[in-house]
Write a protein that holds these residues in place. Structure first.
Motif, PDB file in Angstrom:
ATOM      1  N   GLY A 102      11.360  -1.602  31.553  1.00  0.00           N
ATOM      2  CA  GLY A 102      10.696  -2.057  30.332  1.00  0.00           C
ATOM      3  C   GLY A 102      11.207  -1.463  29.039  1.00  0.00           C
ATOM      4  O   GLY A 102      10.606  -1.651  27.987  1.00  0.00           O
ATOM      5  N   THR A 103      12.344  -0.763  29.075  1.00  0.00           N
ATOM      6  CA  THR A 103      12.842  -0.139  27.844  1.00  0.00           C
ATOM      7  C   THR A 103      13.670  -1.108  27.008  1.00  0.00           C
ATOM      8  O   THR A 103      13.978  -0.836  25.849  1.00  0.00           O
ATOM      9  CB  THR A 103      13.705   1.106  28.146  1.00  0.00           C
ATOM     10  OG1 THR A 103      14.608   0.778  29.201  1.00  0.00           O
ATOM     11  CG2 THR A 103      12.846   2.287  28.560  1.00  0.00           C
ATOM     12  N   ILE A 113      13.688  -4.343  18.238  1.00  0.00           N
ATOM     13  CA  ILE A 113      12.837  -3.652  17.276  1.00  0.00           C
ATOM     14  C   ILE A 113      12.854  -2.153  17.559  1.00  0.00           C
ATOM     15  O   ILE A 113      12.735  -1.738  18.714  1.00  0.00           O
ATOM     16  CB  ILE A 113      11.388  -4.171  17.370  1.00  0.00           C
ATOM     17  CG1 ILE A 113      11.349  -5.696  17.330  1.00  0.00           C
ATOM     18  CG2 ILE A 113      10.507  -3.555  16.288  1.00  0.00           C
ATOM     19  CD1 ILE A 113      11.812  -6.325  16.043  1.00  0.00           C
ATOM     20  N   ARG A 173       7.603  -2.984  27.518  1.00  0.00           N
ATOM     21  CA  ARG A 173       6.965  -4.108  28.206  1.00  0.00           C
ATOM     22  C   ARG A 173       5.459  -3.846  28.346  1.00  0.00           C
ATOM     23  O   ARG A 173       4.643  -4.744  28.138  1.00  0.00           O
ATOM     24  CB  ARG A 173       7.597  -4.333  29.576  1.00  0.00           C
ATOM     25  CG  ARG A 173       6.996  -5.553  30.294  1.00  0.00           C
ATOM     26  CD  ARG A 173       7.493  -5.730  31.710  1.00  0.00           C
ATOM     27  NE  ARG A 173       8.867  -6.172  31.768  1.00  0.00           N
ATOM     28  CZ  ARG A 173       9.844  -5.470  32.301  1.00  0.00           C
ATOM     29  NH1 ARG A 173       9.614  -4.280  32.825  1.00  0.00           N
ATOM     30  NH2 ARG A 173      11.068  -5.944  32.333  1.00  0.00           N
ATOM     31  N   LYS A 202      17.148  -8.566  16.864  1.00  0.00           N
ATOM     32  CA  LYS A 202      15.801  -8.769  17.423  1.00  0.00           C
ATOM     33  C   LYS A 202      15.337  -7.560  18.238  1.00  0.00           C
ATOM     34  O   LYS A 202      14.241  -7.567  18.796  1.00  0.00           O
ATOM     35  CB  LYS A 202      15.793 -10.016  18.305  1.00  0.00           C
ATOM     36  CG  LYS A 202      15.975 -11.288  17.499  1.00  0.00           C
ATOM     37  CD  LYS A 202      15.708 -12.503  18.373  1.00  0.00           C
ATOM     38  CE  LYS A 202      16.427 -13.721  17.852  1.00  0.00           C
ATOM     39  NZ  LYS A 202      16.919 -14.585  18.915  1.00  0.00           N
ATOM     40  N   PHE A 237       4.618  -7.383  18.082  1.00  0.00           N
ATOM     41  CA  PHE A 237       3.981  -8.159  19.156  1.00  0.00           C
ATOM     42  C   PHE A 237       2.728  -8.892  18.664  1.00  0.00           C
ATOM     43  O   PHE A 237       2.429  -9.983  19.147  1.00  0.00           O
ATOM     44  CB  PHE A 237       3.672  -7.257  20.362  1.00  0.00           C
ATOM     45  CG  PHE A 237       4.927  -6.763  21.042  1.00  0.00           C
ATOM     46  CD1 PHE A 237       5.938  -7.654  21.389  1.00  0.00           C
ATOM     47  CD2 PHE A 237       5.119  -5.416  21.314  1.00  0.00           C
ATOM     48  CE1 PHE A 237       7.110  -7.222  21.996  1.00  0.00           C
ATOM     49  CE2 PHE A 237       6.293  -4.969  21.920  1.00  0.00           C
ATOM     50  CZ  PHE A 237       7.292  -5.859  22.263  1.00  0.00           C
ATOM     51  N   LEU A 265      17.672  -6.799  26.970  1.00  0.00           N
ATOM     52  CA  LEU A 265      17.905  -7.196  25.572  1.00  0.00           C
ATOM     53  C   LEU A 265      19.253  -6.668  25.096  1.00  0.00           C
ATOM     54  O   LEU A 265      19.985  -7.357  24.375  1.00  0.00           O
ATOM     55  CB  LEU A 265      16.814  -6.653  24.650  1.00  0.00           C
ATOM     56  CG  LEU A 265      15.359  -6.916  25.002  1.00  0.00           C
ATOM     57  CD1 LEU A 265      14.466  -6.566  23.824  1.00  0.00           C
ATOM     58  CD2 LEU A 265      15.155  -8.357  25.396  1.00  0.00           C
ATOM     59  N   GLU A 305      14.603   3.489  31.897  1.00  0.00           N
ATOM     60  CA  GLU A 305      13.427   3.193  32.709  1.00  0.00           C
ATOM     61  C   GLU A 305      13.059   1.715  32.590  1.00  0.00           C
ATOM     62  O   GLU A 305      13.526   1.026  31.682  1.00  0.00           O
ATOM     63  CB  GLU A 305      12.239   4.033  32.231  1.00  0.00           C
ATOM     64  CG  GLU A 305      12.386   5.499  32.525  1.00  0.00           C
ATOM     65  CD  GLU A 305      11.214   6.312  31.974  1.00  0.00           C
ATOM     66  OE1 GLU A 305      10.193   5.718  31.584  1.00  0.00           O
ATOM     67  OE2 GLU A 305      11.345   7.541  31.940  1.00  0.00           O
TER      68      GLU A 305
HETATM   69  N1  LIG Z   1      13.247  -2.851  21.393  1.00  0.00           N
HETATM   70  C1  LIG Z   1      12.556  -3.943  21.720  1.00  0.00           C
HETATM   71  N2  LIG Z   1      12.214  -4.829  20.788  1.00  0.00           N
HETATM   72  C2  LIG Z   1      11.473  -5.922  21.098  1.00  0.00           C
HETATM   73  N3  LIG Z   1      11.067  -6.198  22.318  1.00  0.00           N
HETATM   74  C3  LIG Z   1      11.367  -5.357  23.295  1.00  0.00           C
HETATM   75  C4  LIG Z   1      12.139  -4.193  23.072  1.00  0.00           C
HETATM   76  N4  LIG Z   1      12.307  -3.549  24.228  1.00  0.00           N
HETATM   77  C5  LIG Z   1      11.669  -4.271  25.151  1.00  0.00           C
HETATM   78  N5  LIG Z   1      11.099  -5.362  24.599  1.00  0.00           N
HETATM   79  C6  LIG Z   1      10.242  -6.327  25.291  1.00  0.00           C
HETATM   80  O1  LIG Z   1       9.966  -5.791  26.551  1.00  0.00           O
HETATM   81  C7  LIG Z   1      10.327  -6.704  27.572  1.00  0.00           C
HETATM   82  C8  LIG Z   1      11.051  -5.941  28.641  1.00  0.00           C
HETATM   83  O2  LIG Z   1      12.366  -5.659  28.241  1.00  0.00           O
HETATM   84  P1  LIG Z   1      13.595  -5.799  29.237  1.00  0.00           P
HETATM   85  O3  LIG Z   1      13.395  -6.946  30.146  1.00  0.00           O
HETATM   86  O4  LIG Z   1      14.849  -5.774  28.448  1.00  0.00           O
HETATM   87  O5  LIG Z   1      13.395  -4.436  30.031  1.00  0.00           O
HETATM   88  P2  LIG Z   1      14.327  -3.789  31.141  1.00  0.00           P
HETATM   89  O6  LIG Z   1      14.749  -2.455  30.635  1.00  0.00           O
HETATM   90  O7  LIG Z   1      15.392  -4.750  31.514  1.00  0.00           O
HETATM   91  O8  LIG Z   1      13.269  -3.542  32.291  1.00  0.00           O
HETATM   92  P3  LIG Z   1      13.442  -3.658  33.898  1.00  0.00           P
HETATM   93  O9  LIG Z   1      14.175  -2.417  34.325  1.00  0.00           O
HETATM   94  O10 LIG Z   1      12.028  -3.631  34.390  1.00  0.00           O
HETATM   95  O11 LIG Z   1      14.162  -4.917  34.163  1.00  0.00           O
HETATM   96  C9  LIG Z   1      11.195  -7.759  26.907  1.00  0.00           C
HETATM   97  O12 LIG Z   1      10.882  -9.012  27.406  1.00  0.00           O
HETATM   98  C10 LIG Z   1      10.844  -7.685  25.455  1.00  0.00           C
HETATM   99  O13 LIG Z   1       9.850  -8.615  25.180  1.00  0.00           O
END
Ligand SMILES: Nc1ncnc2c1ncn2[C@@H]1O[C@H](COP(=O)(O)OP(=O)(O)OP(=O)(O)O)[C@@H](O)[C@H]1O
Ligand SMILES: [Mg+2]
Length: 467
Positions: A179-180, A149, A365, A147, A332, A184, A177
């Motif tokens: 939202g990367t 992407i 994000r 999942k 999305f 996941l 950074e």
């Molecule tokens: N490669 C991806 N494929 C699909 N959705 C993604 C992907 N990367 C991020 N997202 C989407 O972006 C949102 C943010 O991702 P995530 O919570 O893993 O970020 P993070 O790196 O943990 O950010 P933070 O440091 O702010 O916690 C997820 O909820 C998801 O919906």
């Protein structure tokens, strides 16, 4: 009697104050200028296991004992005027009993002078509260690698590395950074590992005050401090599974040292307990800056870093893999089509160009939010156009197209002064028509409507300008 009190009242105000102070569920301790106790309520007696006779009218430092490296925040408020919030304090009552409270202290100031100080001690119900909220916040952890992407090489490389880490239980540090997609990756590693049927517990280290974090991580034993009950911490809850510690660089350095010990000894000790307990927990941490910088800034202990980064992953920012923007956008759109029961087909070429130009400081994000917002703003079209984009992006696009007009007017080295007004107007008209058509998928009727001219008139201009 004070002038602002009703003369007719039959209530004894002093008695009322006393009753109120004793009725509240927080400990109240007030000292005067000399450090003598003037108010000491029922709850405080309960918290400190003292009677009012033991404390009232006595000097605080004669009654309570503080360790050498700790001072009373109440005395500090009185002597220096310092306000302290949510401080965890450990001290001893006159029978040598250890007391731990979480309290706020502040000076009483009258006419610019400190005349005393107040301490408000909370029972550890605050901890209960945080823990309850925390449990509610736990989302399901159902992400798997398929999942995630992204077909760009930088993302595929990280996915490959992360997949290899599913075979072991070594610590993983995921840098990237905001939202990367760090979360996941953490979930995918857990779900792809042998631990997948055991718990995945995630905790953001920046969200919880330092003084509660320790109880949350390691648990408490009944009587460890006022209000403490027998409770497992996150390590015990994640036993057999995975514990994700988000924003590890926000964890208090003293706790980082304790964490290091837990990792080395593979056992924890609940606060107030004398026994250690074996735990088998895989630790995944995330950090939203370069770990080397975090170490240099003193936010991350070097020894802990080595322990935590046995496997070290770096999730690249979206601006370094812009080739993923198209499939993420479509992903999305599909996601929100299903949620909103819509049937949006895609984006037009103008939007596509704009999404490529943007730098995406909020990464994937931010892209997701942009698409979600556009699908809220869209009218009765089936394609997202610049008009449905959030204002911030649209403005940026506007500025860029204004610059394009400038460029056009200065075309072929002819400075704008050399051009007649007519030439300039024609050039601008051509550009706006081109843009409007592109924004509306070259649908002539639709674009004409938006421009407020007839279809024939638009077609005439298109021929004239060779658009
Ligand atoms: N490669 C991806 N494929 C699909 N959705 C993604 C992907 N990367 C991020 N997202 C989407 O972006 C949102 C943010 O991702 P995530 O919570 O893993 O970020 P993070 O790196 O943990 O950010 P933070 O440091 O702010 O916690 C997820 O909820 C998801 O919906
Ligand atoms: Mg995260």
């Amino acid at each position: 009697m004070q002038s602002n009190q009703k003369v007719t009242t039959s209530i004894n105000m002093n008695a009322l104050h006393q009753q109120l102070i004793d009725a509240v569920d927080i400990g109240i301790h007030v000292i005067d200028q000399n450090g003598d106790t003037v108010i000491y309520n029922k709850k405080m007696m309960e918290i400190e296991s003292m009677g009012s006779d033991d404390v009232l009218d006595k000097n605080l430092l004669d009654v309570f004992k503080f360790s050498d490296n700790q001072s009373s925040t109440l005395v500090e408020a009185m002597t220096t005027g310092k306000t302290t919030k949510n401080a965890k304090q450990t001290y001893f009552n006159n029978k040598g009993k250890e007391i731990t409270t979480i309290n706020n202290s502040f000076p009483i100031i009258e006419n610019g002078e400190i005349t005393g100080a107040v301490e408000i001690a909370k029972d550890v119900t605050q901890l209960e509260h945080v823990i309850k909220e925390n449990v509610l916040n736990k989302q399901n952890s159902n992400f798997t690698f398929d999942k995630i992407i992204g077909s760009s090489t930088p993302v595929q490389v990280v996915i490959d590395e992360a997949k290899r880490a599913t075979r072991t239980s070594s610590s993983v540090m995921i840098a990237g950074e905001t939202g990367t997609g760090k979360e996941l990756f953490a979930q995918s590693i857990h779900n792809g590992s042998k631990r997948s049927s055991a718990p995945f517990i995630s905790q953001n280290c920046a969200a919880i005050p330092d003084n509660l974090m320790e109880s949350l991580l390691f648990g408490t034993k009944k009587g460890a401090f006022t209000g403490a009950v027998d409770r497992s911490g996150l390590f015990e809850q994640a036993d057999g599974g995975t514990l994700l510690l988000d924003e590890i660089n926000s964890l208090d350095p003293a706790l980082q040292a304790k964490l290091l010990r837990v990792i080395q000894e593979k056992s924890i000790r609940r606060i107030g307990d004398i026994k250690d307990k074996k735990v088998n927990v895989r630790i995944i941490t995330t950090i939203n800056e370069d770990p080397v910088d975090a170490i240099a800034d003193g936010q991350l202990r070097k020894d802990l870093f080595y322990r935590l980064s046995v496997v070290s992953l770096f999730v690249p920012p979206l601006r370094e893999r812009k080739e993923d923007i198209d499939i993420l956008t479509q992903h999305f759109i599909d996601k929100y089509n299903a949620i909103f029961e819509m049937d949006i087909k895609g984006i037009n070429s103008q939007v596509k160009k704009l999404l490529r130009q943007h730098d995406w400081p909020g990464n994937v994000r931010e892209l997701e939010h942009t698409i979600e917002a556009a699908m809220n703003l869209i009218l009765d079209e089936d394609t997202i156009t610049v008009n449905s984009l959030p204002a911030k992006l649209r403005k940026k696009y506007q500025q860029e197209s204004d610059m394009a007009v400038q460029d056009l007017l200065n075309l072929n080295g002819s400075t704008s002064e050399n051009q007649s007004l007519k030439d300039k107007m024609t050039a601008a008209e051509k550009l706006y028509i081109q843009q409007a058509l592109a924004e509306h998928n070259h649908n002539v009727s639709h674009t004409a409507k938006i421009l407020g001219i007839s279809r024939q008139s638009l077609q005439y201009r298109m021929r004239k300008f060779g658009v």
